[in-house]
Enzyme design. Structure first.
Site, short mmCIF file in Angstrom:
data_model
loop_
_atom_site.label_atom_id
_atom_site.label_comp_id
_atom_site.label_asym_id
_atom_site.label_seq_id
_atom_site.Cartn_x
_atom_site.Cartn_y
_atom_site.Cartn_z
N ARG A 40 0.78 -1.23 0.00
CA ARG A 40 0.00 0.00 0.00
C ARG A 40 0.82 1.29 0.00
O ARG A 40 0.55 2.20 -0.76
CB ARG A 40 -0.93 0.01 1.22
CG ARG A 40 -1.98 -1.05 1.19
CD ARG A 40 -2.81 -1.10 2.46
NE ARG A 40 -3.81 -0.04 2.51
CZ ARG A 40 -4.73 0.04 3.46
NH1 ARG A 40 -4.77 -0.85 4.44
NH2 ARG A 40 -5.61 1.01 3.45
N HIS A 86 -8.30 -4.12 -6.48
CA HIS A 86 -7.93 -3.36 -5.29
C HIS A 86 -9.10 -3.28 -4.29
O HIS A 86 -9.80 -2.26 -4.24
CB HIS A 86 -7.49 -1.95 -5.71
CG HIS A 86 -6.74 -1.19 -4.66
ND1 HIS A 86 -5.43 -1.42 -4.37
CD2 HIS A 86 -7.13 -0.18 -3.82
CE1 HIS A 86 -5.02 -0.60 -3.42
NE2 HIS A 86 -6.04 0.16 -3.06
N TYR A 130 -19.80 12.47 -11.08
CA TYR A 130 -19.86 13.68 -11.90
C TYR A 130 -18.62 13.87 -12.77
O TYR A 130 -18.70 14.48 -13.83
CB TYR A 130 -20.03 14.92 -11.02
CG TYR A 130 -21.30 14.91 -10.20
CD1 TYR A 130 -22.55 14.88 -10.82
CD2 TYR A 130 -21.25 14.93 -8.81
CE1 TYR A 130 -23.71 14.87 -10.07
CE2 TYR A 130 -22.41 14.92 -8.05
CZ TYR A 130 -23.64 14.89 -8.69
OH TYR A 130 -24.79 14.87 -7.95
#
Length: 870
Positions: A40, A86, A130
């Site tokens: 990570r 993921h 959006y």
């Protein structure tokens, strides 16, 4: 129930493992920390990416979201990455996509975003439903050749799909975009750098593996932040590049503007990396309210997406911009420091790397990619060539092949018959022949097959040579890196400023003569001496500086950019500045307010400037003196060494009594003769030895008697006794002047009234300047209107003490001479004159007739004739 329980000690003892809880906790925590480190938080040294960024780019590539394809909703990408590779939460994936699309976060953005992706003012991005994204060209370059077995793949979290362990990047991404992350027990904080510089460093390393990190710093000079700014000092940066751990001090960029009202504004055009502009404005406001910073009237963030950063700080009328800027650097994020901590994964293990190690790891990875790509291409070329060879064999035996196929009952029998026909075909070739379309049997198609086969054999030979020749492989790497530089490299955004104790800044400053001008209202600038073109005596001149109506050029001197300037103010203070630090401006520009460059009070002004070649030369400063004179005729001599240690706040040079002002300062070697002149036209000459040296705080002694109320000293010169070439030049307010032999002024004691030096009349006006000159020098005259004229001293004929001289410049209206200075002769400057245009010099004119001022030959009552222009 209790009777049915079997004691653990008896039957189940073989299932109990005795362990130390301390060891178990340690092992479990190490396993957890390694999963965080590898999975990570830390980037891979090869492609510079963390797993989430790698998976985002791979998923976008799978979806065909290249730079020239339509945008897709960010939510689509998040879902793809989350569902396939993921499983760590949608916000972490979307946050990573957003950062990869922000121009102020990445030196080179990898994702092209459409919609609201936040701002540098701390505004958050719109929701993923959006916004839309696709890959940038540079992002695609990181995935180039991934289909050619260039990198290893691994199973995803549920073993249903394959994902790459690393991307076969052509971009040295880790150095270019940097990385930041907090793992367990360690962290990384890598700065972004300039792509062009990194590519140059990689190529230099390929050419010479013996280069050290110190050598590579010549190519990769310093970090290059996406938001620009100025890197303040290189010691910490060098440490980071040499060891992998260091510190970068970054400052914002700004300039000072003057509003029409006369008030000044500080305009911030770049803020340091990762600084929130709104938060910066709020902080400045709090400091002003808390009276930590004084002098600020208003601060406003006028930044926008189109024009970039613009923060306007309005100053109060009496504020000194330079002082305010230093306070902003001290108390706000306008100056920020970043810790360099170059930790990355090398073969799965975290390691701190310096510049050479980072470049080495990338170059070796590229070499591995080139080798694997070449092997893959060779294998594919050989497979294709094998099929084409089968086609050519079949075409050579076309009739037999057709007959054999027609006589076979099934495709399998036909394939077996082809293999056994004795033409050297194998099963793969036989199958391909059976699948061959009939149109390939035409003559033209047969030629194409032959041509393709020949081309493939050349390619196979080249690929085999590439695999056997390491030098060729590294040449391929260099070629591809140069392509990357040509396509994607941009100029450096962050400037580098070396501090005084880190290097000799003069090595980077071109040495040339410049004209330093200071106006009456205190605006200073430097201009190349060659911009002032020489004119004949009596010309109308040219504009030498844009000034306000009540302003005019008051001081002019010529100095080398490598010299130091010592400024003396009318209140007796002394300040310092390097010549190259004086702001550069064109001949007709106004310049910068001197209060912004040194800590000068608003009610004080510069009266004299001394040009010193080197203040660090002990022998020189211990053998020279500064001679100061005031308007009331006081003179004082102090050792130059007392002025050789610059202080930011300045020092006291002379104690000025009430009603007096410091007028002039000269540097001497202790054996000169001093001449002082007063406004009414008198001058005195006495040996310098008559003035004993005193400390900086002393008052001084009387040099010349000033007896009239309206009279005052207008200047002072210091001449060496054996300097026979020198003459005394005096100039009056209305443009008259003359040269007189020094010996015409008798030597007296200091403190006397002196003798007449010019015949002052209403026509000449009072005396305004006195200079010691030679015929090899030029005279520069500056008027209160800003008009300047440069003329040769040799054109001004010598005359007696009691004459009024000749007209040097034709003045218009009520204009008057403000200052005179002498210039050393400059080579290759033609003598040209103004053709009546007061706004510019006429360049390259060969006409030497004076049409500008039509000066009259009115040297009346002088007994001499004014020289004509040649």
């Amino acid at each position: 129930m209790e009777e049915n329980l079997t004691p653990l000690e008896t039957n189940d003892s073989n299932r109990i493992v005795q362990i130390n809880i301390e060891e178990q906790m340690k092992t479990a925590y190490i396993d957890y920390s390694m999963s965080v480190i590898v999975g990570r938080a830390l980037p891979d040294v090869r492609d510079g990416l963390k797993p989430v960024h790698r998976r985002i780019l791979f998923a976008m590539n799978d979806l065909g979201m290249s730079f020239n394809k339509p945008f897709k909703k960010s939510a689509r990408i998040v879902g793809e990455v989350l569902g396939k590779y993921h499983p760590h939460g949608d916000s972490s994936v979307y946050d990573a996509i957003v950062r990869m699309a922000q121009e102020w976060s990445m030196r080179h953005t990898l994702v092209d975003g459409q919609g609201n992706f936040g701002s540098q003012d701390g505004d958050g991005p719109a929701a993923m439903r959006y916004t839309e994204v696709r890959m940038q060209r540079i992002g695609e370059a990181m995935l180039q050749d991934i289909e050619k077995d260039t990198v290893d793949f691994q199973l995803n979290f549920d073993d249903s799909l394959q994902e790459p362990t690393v991307l076969p990047t052509r971009i040295p991404q880790l150095l270019v975009n940097g990385s930041t992350g907090i793992a367990v027990g360690m962290a990384t904080n890598m700065m972004p750098h300039n792509l062009g510089e990194v590519v140059d460093g990689c190529i230099a390393y390929i050419d010479n593996r013996e280069l050290t990190a110190e050598d590579l710093i010549k190519y990769v000079k310093a970090p290059d932040f996406p938001t620009g700014g100025t890197i303040w000092g290189m010691d910490g940066v060098r440490q980071g590049l040499l060891t992998g751990r260091g510190r970068v001090v970054l400052r914002g960029k700004m300039h000072v503007d003057t509003k029409p009202s006369g008030r000044e504004q500080i305009i911030i055009t770049e803020v340091p990396y990762q600084v929130n502009r709104d938060a910066l404005c709020d902080k400045i406001g709090q400091l002003v309210v808390g009276k930590v910073i004084e002098g600020i009237a208003h601060v406003n963030n006028e930044s926008n997406q189109k024009e970039g950063t613009r923060i306007v700080i309005d100053l109060k009328r009496d504020a000194v911009a330079n002082v305010v800027i230093n306070m902003l650097f001290k108390f706000t994020e306008l100056q920020t420091s970043f810790g360099i901590n170059n930790v990355a994964l090398v073969k799965g293990r975290p390691k701190t790397l310096n510049l050479k190690e980072l470049i080495h790891e990338f170059v070796e990875f590229r070499h591995e990619v080139v080798v694997r790509r070449t092997k893959f291409e060779l294998k594919e070329a050989q497979k294709r060539a094998h099929l084409l060879l089968g086609y050519l064999i079949a075409l050579d035996h076309l009739d037999e092949v057709i007959a054999l196929i027609r006589s076979s009952a099934t495709p399998d029998i036909a394939k077996e018959n082809l293999v056994n026909a004795g033409w050297g075909l194998d099963e793969i070739q036989a199958k391909a022949i059976l699948e061959l379309r009939l149109q390939r049997l035409t003559g033209m198609e047969r030629d194409k097959i032959r041509e393709e086969y020949d081309e493939l054999m050349k390619l196979i030979t080249h690929l085999q040579e590439l695999l056997s020749n390491e030098g060729m492989r590294y040449d391929v790497i260099k070629t591809e890196l140069l392509e990357v530089k040509e396509k994607f490299a941009t100029p450096r955004k962050s400037e580098i400023t070396y501090l005084a104790d880190e290097m000799n800044i003069l090595d980077f400053i071109a040495e040339e003569d410049v004209v330093i001008t200071i106006s009456h209202l205190g605006y200073i600038k430097r201009t190349s001496a060659t911009e002032y073109r020489q004119q004949r005596r009596g010309g109308r001149g040219a504009i030498g500086g844009k000034t306000r109506d009540e302003d005019f050029i008051e001081h002019i001197l010529v100095a080398s950019t490598h010299h130091s300037l010592i400024f003396f103010t009318e209140k007796g203070r002394c300040h310092w500045m390097k010549v190259y630090e004086v702001p550069e401006g064109e001949k007709n520009s106004k310049g910068r307010a001197i209060q912004n460059l040194m800590q000068l009070p608003p009610d004080d002004k510069v009266r004299a400037i001394i040009d010193v070649a080197n203040l660090d030369d002990k022998d020189f400063v211990q053998s020279h003196y500064i001679v100061l004179c005031t308007k009331q005729g006081i003179i004082k001599k102090t050792l130059l060494e007392d002025f050789s240690r610059p202080r930011q706040t300045g020092v006291n040079a002379i104690t000025i009594v009430e009603g007096d002002q410091l007028l002039d300062a000269r540097m001497t070697d202790g054996s000169s003769e001093i001449m002082m002149a007063v406004k009414s036209g008198r001058a005195i000459r006495f040996p310098e030895s008559k003035v004993r040296p005193t400390g900086r705080g002393a008052i001084g002694v009387t040099g010349i008697e000033v007896d009239e109320k309206n009279d005052e000293v207008i200047g002072m010169i210091c001449v060496k006794k054996d300097d026979i070439e020198k003459t005394v030049l005096v100039v009056s307010e209305k443009g008259f002047g003359k040269r007189t032999e020094i010996d015409e002024y008798r030597i007296t004691n200091r403190g006397g009234k002196g003798v007449k030096t010019i015949n002052v009349t209403d026509k000449t006006g009072p005396l305004v300047g006195i200079l010691d000159v030679t015929e090899k020098e030029d005279l520069m005259i500056t008027c209160k209107s800003g008009l300047t004229i440069r003329t040769s001293i040799a054109d001004i004929r010598a005359a007696g003490r009691a004459t009024q001289g000749v007209k040097l410049i034709s003045l218009q209206g009520a204009d008057e001479i403000a200052a005179i200075t002498k210039l050393d002769e400059v080579e290759d400057i033609p003598a040209v004159e103004s053709e009546g245009n007061v706004n510019a010099f006429v360049e390259g004119s060969s006409d030497t007739t004076n049409q500008a001022g039509n000066p009259s030959n009115d040297a009346e009552n002088t007994g001499e004739e004014e020289p004509q222009n040649n």
